[in-house]
Write an enzyme that holds these catalytic residues in place. Structure first.
Site, PDB file in Angstrom:
ATOM      1  CD  GLN A 264      24.898  35.706  37.117  1.00 15.82           C
ATOM      2  OE1 GLN A 264      25.431  35.826  36.007  1.00 15.82           O
ATOM      3  NE2 GLN A 264      23.680  36.160  37.359  1.00 15.82           N
TER       4      GLN A 264
ATOM      5  CG  HIS B 140      26.832  29.167  29.445  1.00 11.40           C
ATOM      6  ND1 HIS B 140      27.878  29.868  28.892  1.00 11.40           N
ATOM      7  CD2 HIS B 140      26.854  29.412  30.772  1.00 11.40           C
ATOM      8  CE1 HIS B 140      28.516  30.509  29.867  1.00 11.40           C
ATOM      9  NE2 HIS B 140      27.910  30.252  31.001  1.00 11.40           N
TER      10      HIS B 140
ATOM     11  NE  ARG C 133      29.948  37.355  30.104  1.00 11.48           N
ATOM     12  CZ  ARG C 133      29.619  36.439  30.992  1.00 11.48           C
ATOM     13  NH1 ARG C 133      29.253  36.816  32.222  1.00 11.48           N
ATOM     14  NH2 ARG C 133      29.636  35.149  30.691  1.00 11.48           N
TER      15      ARG C 133
ATOM     16  CB  SER D 142      30.340  31.056  33.255  1.00 12.86           C
ATOM     17  OG  SER D 142      29.510  31.842  32.451  1.00 12.86           O
ATOM     18  CG  LEU D 143      31.304  36.508  36.370  1.00 12.51           C
ATOM     19  CD1 LEU D 143      31.374  37.779  35.547  1.00 12.51           C
ATOM     20  CD2 LEU D 143      30.436  36.659  37.601  1.00 12.51           C
TER      21      LEU D 143
ATOM     22  CD  GLN E 138      31.848  32.941  28.981  1.00 10.37           C
ATOM     23  OE1 GLN E 138      31.123  33.937  28.944  1.00 10.37           O
ATOM     24  NE2 GLN E 138      32.856  32.827  29.820  1.00 10.37           N
TER      25      GLN E 138
END
Length: 311
Positions: free
Chosen positions: A10, A199, A114, A89-90, A245
């Site tokens: 992202q 995070h 999410r 991440s994503l 995560q």
């Protein structure tokens, strides 16, 4: 070639991204249209025209996943099977999808939810994130730890390279950390255009909601290793790691270094709206590792031509 795939995270989204791919490549267009059917709105129209919506976490995450997987699908007829894959991440959801852990519709539905959970958590617990550009990451972590011990809500969030550490937390506390770090000699502190302190523990409610969302989901076995930002190693327990995560730091640099070493990757290919991860890779792995990124027709044709000469 020993290929490692990188999948964008992202923040890489931009209005009009991959519009030329949608117009010219049937496999890409079919992927985006499949995503639209799950999402209940015209994804490409949103990407083309609605900047305000695209910059919202609830919409950006599904758009980036669909684009990343869509590009992969356009090259599936010629791309050798990757040795491993890694997303930021994503981007881990995109990586897990092409490896067969999720099916595409399942991934889009999960990421849609999410993103909504993370956006809501950011609204309830506002925060911000800052990239500290320094090789002395130990000093940055020590400063954040001292501030946390004094009651400040500020945390390390993303170890992107060995000289870029992103931290986040409550805005006022992040501002204090910036002042201390500047005093300690950090000359570049870059505020990131994000909607929450991802995070970090400020996203705890999102992790709780995602835990409920994933409880009934079943996943397939990966066709090849998918590396986790959270552990720095290949996924073992997908459920547990994806939940951790949300609030735990990402270790992209370490995961990339381990992936390249473990499976002898000599070519990295990034799929998504930008070449950010390819730029990170330049600072993390040996310069002999070839790097490509695909985000539009020009870069798609360049990679396809390269692959055709290798087959």
């Amino acid at each position: 070639m020993n290929i490692g795939i990188l999948m964008s995270g992202q923040g890489a989204q931009k209005v009009g991204m991959a519009a030329d791919l949608y117009a010219n490549l049937p496999a890409y267009r079919a992927t985006i249209d499949r995503a639209s059917a799950v999402l209940g709105y015209d994804l490409q129209a949103t990407v083309n025209m609605d900047e305000a919506r695209l910059n919202q976490t609830a919409y950006a995450q599904a758009a980036i996943l669909a684009m990343s997987v869509g590009i992969y699908n356009t090259l599936a007829d010629i791309l050798p099977e990757p040795k491993a894959t890694l997303g930021l991440s994503l981007g881990e959801y995109s990586a897990l999808t092409i490896a067969g852990v999720f099916d595409f519709e399942q991934a889009i539905a999960i990421v849609r939810d999410r993103g909504a959970y993370m956006q809501k958590a950011g609204e309830v617990n506002p925060g911000k994130m800052v990239a500290a550009m320094t090789e002395d990451q130990t000093m940055v972590v020590d400063v954040l730890s001292e501030l946390a011990a004094a009651g400040k809500r500020v945390y390390p969030a993303n170890y992107n390279t060995f000289n870029q550490l992103v931290f986040g937390g409550v805005a006022a506390d992040v501002d204090v950390a910036m002042e201390v770090l500047a005093t300690n000699g950090v000359k570049r502190l870059i505020e990131l255009p994000v909607t929450g302190a991802f995070h970090t523990p400020l996203l705890t409610s999102a992790a709780e909601n995602l835990a409920n969302r994933l409880a009934s989901e079943s996943f397939g076995e990966a066709h090849y290793p998918v590396y986790s930002n959270t552990t720095g190693r290949a996924f073992i327990d997908v459920h547990a790691t994806l939940l951790e995560q949300i609030t735990a730091p990402t270790y992209f640099a370490q995961a990339l270094q381990n992936m390249v070493k473990d499976v002898k990757v000599d070519t990295l290919i990034e799929f998504g709206p930008s070449d950010t991860l390819s730029k990170f890779a330049r600072k993390v792995v040996d310069k002999t590792v070839n790097r490509y990124s695909v985000s539009d027709m020009a870069s798609y044709e360049k990679l396809r031509n390269m692959l055709e000469t290798q087959v």
